[in-house]
Every structure is written in C-alpha cells, then in structure tokens.
Scaffold this active site. Structure first.
Site, PDB file in Angstrom:
ATOM      1  N   ASP A 163      -8.611  -5.070   4.861  1.00  0.00           N
ATOM      2  CA  ASP A 163      -7.471  -5.744   4.248  1.00  0.00           C
ATOM      3  C   ASP A 163      -7.322  -7.187   4.727  1.00  0.00           C
ATOM      4  O   ASP A 163      -6.486  -7.921   4.184  1.00  0.00           O
ATOM      5  CB  ASP A 163      -6.171  -4.982   4.558  1.00  0.00           C
ATOM      6  CG  ASP A 163      -6.123  -3.625   3.883  1.00  0.00           C
ATOM      7  OD1 ASP A 163      -6.687  -3.507   2.784  1.00  0.00           O
ATOM      8  OD2 ASP A 163      -5.531  -2.692   4.444  1.00  0.00           O
TER       9      ASP A 163
ATOM     10  N   ASP B 157       0.848  -1.184   0.000  1.00  0.00           N
ATOM     11  CA  ASP B 157       0.000   0.000   0.000  1.00  0.00           C
ATOM     12  C   ASP B 157       0.886   1.238   0.000  1.00  0.00           C
ATOM     13  O   ASP B 157       2.077   1.159   0.263  1.00  0.00           O
ATOM     14  CB  ASP B 157      -0.952   0.000   1.194  1.00  0.00           C
ATOM     15  CG  ASP B 157      -0.217  -0.019   2.525  1.00  0.00           C
ATOM     16  OD1 ASP B 157       0.978  -0.364   2.529  1.00  0.00           O
ATOM     17  OD2 ASP B 157      -0.839   0.297   3.562  1.00  0.00           O
TER      18      ASP B 157
ATOM     19  N   ASP C 173      -3.361  -2.489   6.451  1.00  0.00           N
ATOM     20  CA  ASP C 173      -3.487  -1.887   7.774  1.00  0.00           C
ATOM     21  C   ASP C 173      -4.934  -1.804   8.257  1.00  0.00           C
ATOM     22  O   ASP C 173      -5.172  -1.616   9.442  1.00  0.00           O
ATOM     23  CB  ASP C 173      -2.882  -0.481   7.790  1.00  0.00           C
ATOM     24  CG  ASP C 173      -3.535   0.446   6.763  1.00  0.00           C
ATOM     25  OD1 ASP C 173      -4.408  -0.036   6.011  1.00  0.00           O
ATOM     26  OD2 ASP C 173      -3.162   1.631   6.720  1.00  0.00           O
TER      27      ASP C 173
END
Length: 989
Positions: A680, A427, A676
């Site tokens: 996810d 990410d 995070d």
C-alpha cells in the site's frame, strides 16, 4: 492422497488409553526442526490479546516513554544533525564486520559520532522577520523600541518553541510505539534495538515481514552462516578488481540482469521505490534498500549507509533541495509576501505625505514625527512577526489533540490536508470491519481428511510468528480446533522454499519435505487454486458453487491444494473466513457523508463479498470489479466517471489503488487513502493524506502522513473533525492578523498625511507585543468544524480582512475626530491623545479575534484570560500615561484638556472601553453578514469534480500507443514510427 504418518484410525478412533494420552499430550517428533517447534508452540500457547495496546503503561495508567530525553534546558541541541556529516562516506574497513560477533559497544559510539543517527532529518527554518526593524531602532538609538522588538522576537520564538515541544512530547510518547525496530548482532549476541540506533557496518538480521532499516548489503542466509566465508572471498575479489574492469563488469551486469552470485536468499518489495508490483529476488552481495519490505527469507546483511545517506535519504534531500514547500507553506508565504508588499506601499505614501509637511529624515530624535520613524512604525505594525509562530504552534498543538485520539501526525502539514479531504478510500478489513477474522466450517472435497487440509493450509502459510499476516495467523491458530492436524505438523516437516502471495499467481506456495517426500502446498484465491488443480468437472462445479455461496454470505474464501512429488495438483477444499462489520461503522459512514465526505471501499475480496458488506453498512452497492476498471474497455472521461461515481472496487491490488487515487486527484478531489500493507506504500504516498491504519506494517507507517493506533473508521472521521477545527483556528488568526495590519496602516498613514500626527513608536511596539501575547492562546481555542471540506479561500479571506481593517481604521478616526469637538468628544475630565489612541486600538484589535473565530462555540478560558490580561495592561498604560512621550496640544487648542504628563482619567478609560465594545459589535454584525453572502462564501473555492473531457480522452489515447524503432540490417537504415502499444499478454509472449 493420504497425509504422512497419520497416527490415528479415522473410523475406530484411538485404540487404547495410552494412545489417547499420546494424542492429547503428544511427544512431538520434530527431528531438530526449530521452525515447526516454534510454530506448534505458538499454536498451543497463543492467548487472544485482540485490541491490546502496544503502548507501555505504568501502574497509574500513564504512558511510559523509554526514550532517552535531553535535558530540558538544552533545547538548542540537535542530536542527529552534525555539519561534519555532509558528504560522509563509509570507510571500507567498516563493512568487514564479522556476522557472529558484530560490533562492540564502543565501536557503535565512535561510528555514531561520525555518521549520526540512522534517521531522516528535516531542516527547521529560523524566524527572519523584523530584523530590519531591530536594526532601524538601533540606528535611531531608540533603545526602548530596540529592546521591545527584541522581546517580541524572543517571545514568539520562546513561546512557539515551548508549545511545540509540549505538543511534540505528547506525539513522541505514542510515536515511540511505532518506531522502526531492527535485530542486530552486537558483542556476539542478537539484540533488538530501535532502527535509529543502527550505524554503518552493523550486522542486521533481515527477515520476512520486516522493513529494511537502512541500506545494507546481503551476506548470507540466516540458517547458513558458514557462507560468510564465501561472501568475504567475493568482497575481496571485488576490492582487488581494477576500477576500469569493475565499471565494465557493472555495465555487463546491467545488461544481464540474471547474472547473480549463488541462489536467491530473500525477496524484497521495492514497489515504493521502483513501482515493481512483484517482490524482487536478492542474492549474495545485492543491496537491500532502506524502507523496503522483506517478503520472504531470513538473512544476515551489513549496513552500508545510514538513512540520511541511503538511496531513499538522498532522494528525499533532492526533493527538499527542489524547494517543494507544500501547500500550507506556500499559503503562508503568499500571505506574508503580500503583507510586506503592502507595507512598502504604505511607507511610500507616508513619505510622500511627509515631504508635503516638510518632515525631516531623522530629526527631531526625541519625536516619532520623522521619516525613519515612519518606516520603523509601519514595519512593526505591518510585518506579521507572529504569523509563522502562531500557525505552526496551532498545528503542533493540534497534533497533540490528534495524538490523544490515537492519531500520530508524521508531518504537521498533513493536518491541513486531512481537513480538506472530500474522498476517503478505505480498505475493508480492520477499518470498516472488526478485523476479527474467524474460519467457519470449511468446505472439504470428497474423500479428503479435514485435518490434512488444515495442515496443508498451515504449511502454505508464513511461519514467522513475529509478523504474521492476519489470514496466515487465523489459519494457523484455527489448528487449535484440529489437534490431529497439529499432529501432522509434528511429523518432521522442513520447508525448502516459501513463496509469498503475489498479484500474478494470486496464491501462496510452500515446498515442504516430510519423510523424504516432497509436498508443494498452495493456498489462495479459489479461481487460482482451481486453475492449477486436476479435478473432475463435477468437483470443479461444486467448488465454484460453494465459493459463490460463501461470497453471497459475505465470507472470504481461500482454496487449498497440494502436489506430491511430480504428481498432479489435488484440490483439498476451501476455507471460509468471516470478518464482521464494526458496530459503529454504519453510523460513522452517515456522519462522514454529513461532513461532505465520500467513502469508497477498496478491498481485495470478491465482488459478491464487497457488495454484501456494503449492504450491511448502508454504503451503496455501486461496487465494481477491478477488471472493469483496468481491462473493461473504458478509457478517458468514461473511466474517470466510473471511479468518481463508484461506491467501491473489489478484487483490487496495490496498482489499482494507486490508479483510483490518481484519477480522483485529476478530477480535483482531495483524497485520503488508508492502508496497512507494504504494497500500500505507493498509494499512501500518492494520496493527499496517507493514513496507516491500526496494525499497519512498518513500510506502510513510513509512507503514511498519519498513523492511527486505534481501529475503525470512526477514529478517522474524528480526526477529520479535529483537523477542521485546527484549520478554523488558523483561518481565524490569519483573518485577524491581516485586518490588524490594515487597521494600523490605514489609520497611521492617513493621520501622517492629513494632520501630520502619528502614534508614538514606543506605544506601537507595545501594541505589537500585546497583539502577539493575546493571540498565542488561539492554539487552545474551542473551534468549530465546518460540515464541508475546508480550503484556503484566499480571495474571500483578503476581502473580509481588508474590510474589517478599514472599518477599524474608520472607528479610530471617529474617536480621534471627536477630540476636535468643542466639548472634547470622548474625553472626560482629562486625557492624553497618544494614550487614548493606544487604548482604543489595543481593545478593538484584541477583541477582533472573538469576531473572526466565529460564534458557533464559546471561546476557551486560555484565550479569554490572555486577552483580558492584555486589556488590563493597556488600560494601565493609558491611565498612568506610560511611554506617552512629550505632551502636546491638539488643534484647536482650547477644545479639550490634555495632560502634559500623559495621564488619562479613569472615567475617560471607561468611555473608551464602552466605545470599543460598540465598535466590536458593529464589526461582528458586518462579519456575520459578509459570511452569509453566497457568492462571497464560495469565492476562491475550487471545484471538487472538474472534468476536462478533451484532455482526459487525449491522455487515454496516448496511453494506448508507443514509439517503435526498426532497423534494417542489410541497408543500415533505421526508422521510428507510432504503433499500438502491446498488451500485457503479448508482452509476456
């Protein structure tokens, strides 16, 4: 639309010094609303503690561990494992806890003794090797062998336990800082405790941003505790309902999913369990599942089952029951099983040779030259008793190394997966960038007060200051620069309903009331906000151009809009947020590419922002919109090629991340995924190595294999290097252990068959003991890391190991054959055959680990010290003739002087040392040359980019069709047929 009760004049400023004083130090008009009292206090008192570690540190700088530790001598205790817990059911009376009083302390202790701790446990396997050798030694009444074999087992178990414990303590000291916590009601007060301390019947407080710590039943809203009486009545009615009616009612509820008790209380993200991308509304009496995340609301709930007996816990036990051992365990089992099969074959050959020499089954008892002793000797040398201990210990010590790099390993086998990763899906925020969001000068629509827009943006944010989303946090804290916007928040607002961000609406909405006026505040993606707003074409075009400009500059944009009562939505403006790239990211990406790692950026930002970030990081600009991936008309091989060749994807949602990981895995890539958020969790579980980055939610940490406490991509790349070093240690030991087995098996069986001679069993058990003593220190060796993803190349490992073992056996035969020379060969003065063989075998095998570890780094002092110490012991055995057995002459008898007491001259021992050094040098040259053979170097390496065009296209075609069912009411005929699958839009209609 004007903001309510603005107490200042926009044109003339403040009328007097008194008003100025009130403006600078306002007396808030909160009207008893605690939510906004806390919010304004948070804005006023917040101090930037960015990058402040959550680890408790003493004055001396040591990490403070507040865990209750068991006594060091009670290593056998297992605090959470109780055999009487199997099949435990929570009594109904345990679930009648009052929400105001909660449980008493003594009730908690009683329930924990019955239900155990609220955590998932894994069963540890016991070492079961060499028990047959122990029984055989006892049956032959060979008590020295019996004792030494027991000592070997105890040594491996004891040293393995100690090293694992030392490593586990290091990891646990950091893991305690990411431990799941929960708020409970006990003895009439709210207490913050570790989630593992929860017991069934506990009253917990579930609120937005937290993970549900156990399976629980929802009671009522936190702000409405009086509804507990309604819950009790509902519970009593359920208890009074007959069983058959209750089952019928449950079936009816399944048919009518909209049938609930009262209004929605909280919303939970169950994507990790059910795959639903949207949060699920929960009502009174509904079940909240363990590890799901609360997305909205705050409520009381009663724990119905601890982690072990929860829905997730029962599912985990089913997975364990299915014997899904994992890749590492399968590799170890494969090697161990193969070595056992080889041992059986060698035993069979030795017995065949023994029959030709007319060897007895168990006599003479004082000699090793009988068939049962052959079995005992070959079991000792061929069964890899140290293999599971050394490999597991190496992983455990490696976990401690990773912990020093602020990487907490959730399961040891994740280290092997991390070492083999060749694609890292990262990410952007916090990993590639600094995670230091700041709001630049916002764009404000014509005629709108910037303070009103900032106040609406704060209203359309989560107000749970315990776990604020980074965007909500920076939005709220920016009000420090807008004191007049803070005054607006002090006008007596009350939030009636808050709807968190979801992938469908792409916005956050909050319904708030102030002075009797209802305002619906919205904040979200510029397109989504513009879509609900009623504005002129000119305003719309200006808004779009501003969003495009922000994107080109690498800014993230958030639109803000508000609706008063039933009026149209009014577009207020747009916030521009910037998160600068980390200083070390570009260099780290270059290093990752040198290590054979492909970094792909997956971000929720607009494609223009993603491309701009990629340019800053020299990552590559082949970045595509997620719409291109899902709805771009691509399928089959074309879609897989797009994912494989892309440098990143923009505007992605959790389901897109999951799909990217799945496609990469289908192409043969080992994929690591960073995440995070709660959303996810599915992709973290799906990936080969899920990585929860710094500041990750509890749900993401629970789903990940490794949790990082330090920010940035450099931490992940460093962890990959360490993982490859750990892998190298394990591979070096496995090659060493296989070669050792073949060395002794080839030599001993051939000597049994050819010259009717074997090594005394007492010396054999000490060879096994010394080998384990010397190589346990391999876990602390200085290993190198390969510049490409590693994997178990078993064919290559077996070829190299068997070759080394055969060469060692040849070297031993050369030494033994030299004793038949007229001058006695290697013997100087006097010697004993048994002790010469023992010393030569011990030295060459101990030094073999220096060969298999490679020459890229110097060995550690721990490994050198352990091997040198064992070599000294072996030399003492040889010189003083310990356990050499009865002396005997060689054939022919007049060619060498053999000591009947087993002693060997020091000069002969020195010659054996020199000979062994020469053998090791030859072995090292052969090992070096074998690793330079290209076909052997790539033997057993899997293709990391394999594609099966036919299969991929077939699967893509099948995904577009569905089986439909039709029934004719008149004729009663039914038919099934294949038809194109409906699109999402058609299904919505």
């Amino acid at each position: 639309m004007a903001p309510p009760n603005i107490t200042f004049d926009m044109e003339n400023g403040l009328a007097s010094d008194e008003e100025k004083r009130k403006h600078l130090h306002p007396e808030p008009n909160f009207q008893g609303n605690e939510e906004y009292i806390n919010l304004v206090k948070y804005i006023s008192t917040y101090r930037d503690g960015r990058r402040r570690s959550s680890v408790a540190v003493s004055a001396e700088g040591d990490i403070i561990d507040d865990r209750v530790k068991k006594p060091w001598w009670a290593f056998w205790r297992k605090s959470s494992k109780r055999s009487d817990n199997d099949g435990f059911e929570v009594p109904d009376e345990w679930l009648l806890t009052d929400i105001r009083q909660g449980l008493r302390a003594n009730d908690v202790d009683i329930r924990r003794r019955r239900a155990g701790f609220n955590e998932l446990t894994t069963e540890k396997e016991n070492m079961v090797f060499m028990e047959l050798a122990v029984l055989l030694a006892a049956g032959l009444r060979d008590w020295i062998d019996f004792g030494v074999i027991i000592a070997i087992l105890m040594l491996n178990a004891g040293v393995g336990w100690y090293q694992e414990k030392q490593a586990a303590d290091v990891v646990a000291s950091l893991r305690g800082d990411i431990a799941l916590r929960a708020t409970v009601v006990r003895d009439g007060t709210e207490q913050d405790i570790k989630a593992r301390e929860i017991v069934p019947g506990e009253i917990i407080i579930v609120e937005e941003g937290q993970v549900v710590p156990a399976d629980a039943r929802l009671i009522c809203e936190y702000d409405n505790p009086d509804a507990f009486a309604e819950y009790q009545q509902m519970h009593l009615e359920e208890e009074d309902t007959p069983k058959d009616k209750k089952e019928a009612a449950e079936e009816e509820e399944e048919d009518d999913e909209d049938k609930h008790h009262g209004t929605t209380i909280v919303a939970c993200d169950q994507s990790a369990i059910t795959g639903e991308s949207l949060a699920v509304d929960k009502y009174m009496g509904d079940v909240l599942y363990y590890t799901t995340g609360c997305k909205r609301g705050k409520a009381y709930a009663v724990v119905t089952a601890s982690a072990r007996y929860s829905f997730v816990g029962r599912t985990a036990s089913l997975v364990q029951g299915a014997k899904d051992q994992g890749h590492f365990k399968a590799i170890m089992n494969s090697i161990g099983t193969s070595l056992l099969v080889v041992v059986v074959l060698w035993i069979l050959i030795s017995w065949i040779g023994g029959f030709f020499h007319h060897i007895k089954l168990a006599t003479p008892q004082d000699s090793s030259n009988n068939l049962l002793h052959y079995v005992l000797i070959l079991l000792i040398v061929g069964v890899p008793v140290g293999l599971p201990v050394v490999t597991t210990t190496t992983l455990a010590v490696g976990a401690a190394y990773l912990a020093k790099e602020k990487a907490i390993v959730q399961k040891l086998t994740a280290i092997e997966s991390l070492a083999g990763v060749d694609v890292l899906c990262s990410d952007k925020t916090g990993t590639l960038t600094a995670n230091q969001l700041s709001i630049r000068d916002p764009y404000v629509a014509e005629g709108i007060d910037v303070n009103w827009m900032m106040a609406v943006a704060a209203l359309a944010s989560s107000h749970n200051i315990k776990s604020l989303d980074p965007i909500d946090k920076v939005t709220i804290l920016t009000l420090k620069r807008y004191p007049k916007a803070r005054e607006i928040l002090e006008e007596g607002w009350k939030t009636e309903k808050y709807t968190p961000f979801d992938p469908v609406s792409k916005r956050i909405t909050a319904i708030c009331v102030c002075n009797g006026v209802r305002y619906t505040c919205a904040k979200g993606a510029p397109k989504a906000i513009l879509g609900i707003s009623n504005c002129s074409q000119e305003t719309s075009d200006l808004f779009k151009s501003k969003a495009a400009e922000f994107a080109r500059r690498g800014f993230r944009s958030l639109g803000v809009a508000v609706k008063k009562n039933d009026e149209d939505w009014q577009l207020l403006g747009m916030l521009s947020m910037f998160d600068p790239p980390r200083e070390d990211t570009a260099q780290t990406i270059a290093e990752a590419q040198f290590l054979g790692l492909s970094v792909k950026m997956l971000t929720g930002d607009a494609i223009a922002i993603a491309k701009e970030t990629c340019k800053m990081l020299a990552l590559g600009t082949k970045v595509f919109n997620s719409e291109r991936l899902i709805h771009g008309g691509l399928s089959g091989t074309t879609q897989h090629d797009l994912v494989e060749r892309a440098d990143g994807f923009a505007e992605v949602f959790p389901e897109h991340k999951y799909q990217v990981v799945e496609m990469l895995q289908q192409r043969g890539h080992l994929t690591a995924m960073t995440g995070d958020g709660v959303n996810d969790a599915p992709s973290l579980k799906k990936s080969d190595c899920g990585i929860a980055v710094e500041g990750a939610s509890e749900a993401a940490q629970a789903a990940a294999d490794i949790v990082f406490l330090a920010p940035g991509l450099s931490t992940i790349v460093s962890a990959i290097k360490i993982a490859r070093q750990i892998f190298q240690r394990m591979k070096a030991y496995i090659q060493y252990r296989i070669a050792l087995c073949f060395h002794l098996e080839i030599y001993l069986v051939s000597s049994m068959c050819i010259i009717n001679e074997t090594l005394d069993v007492n010396l054999v058990v000490f060879l096994a003991l010394f080998a384990d003593l010397a190589t346990i220190a391999v876990a602390y060796d200085n290993a190198h890391f390969e510049a490409r993803p590693v994997e178990w190349q078993l064919p290559k490992i077996w070829i190299i190991s068997v070759t080394l073992g055969a060469l060692l056996a040849l070297a031993t035969w050369i030494m033994r054959a030299s004793l038949f020379l007229p001058n006695g060969g290697l013997i100087q003065n006097f010697a004993n055959v048994q002790e010469l063989l023992f010393l030569q075998i011990s030295l060459t095998e101990n030094w073999l680990i220096f060969v298999t570890r490679g020459g890229e780094t110097w060995p550690s002092w721990q490994l050198v010290g352990a091997i040198f110490g064992v070599d000294i012991l072996a030399t003492l055995f040889c010189v003083f003739g310990w356990l050499s057995g009865p002396g005997y002459d060689s054939d022919p008898r007049d060619r060498a002087h053999f000591e009947p007491n087993g002693r060997t001259s020091i000069v002969t021992a020195v010659v054996i040392w020199g000979y062994s050094i020469a053998v090791t040098i030859v072995i090292a040259i052969v090992y070096f040359l074998m690793n330079r053979i290209s076909w052997l170097d790539n033997l057993g390496r899997k293709s990391r980019s394999r594609s099966d065009t036919n299969v991929e296209n077939i699967i893509a075609s099948l995904s577009k069709i569905a089986i439909q069912h039709e029934g004719d009411a008149k004729t009663g005929h039914e038919r099934y047929f294949i038809a194109p699958k409906a699109t999402d839009a058609e299904m919505d209609e």
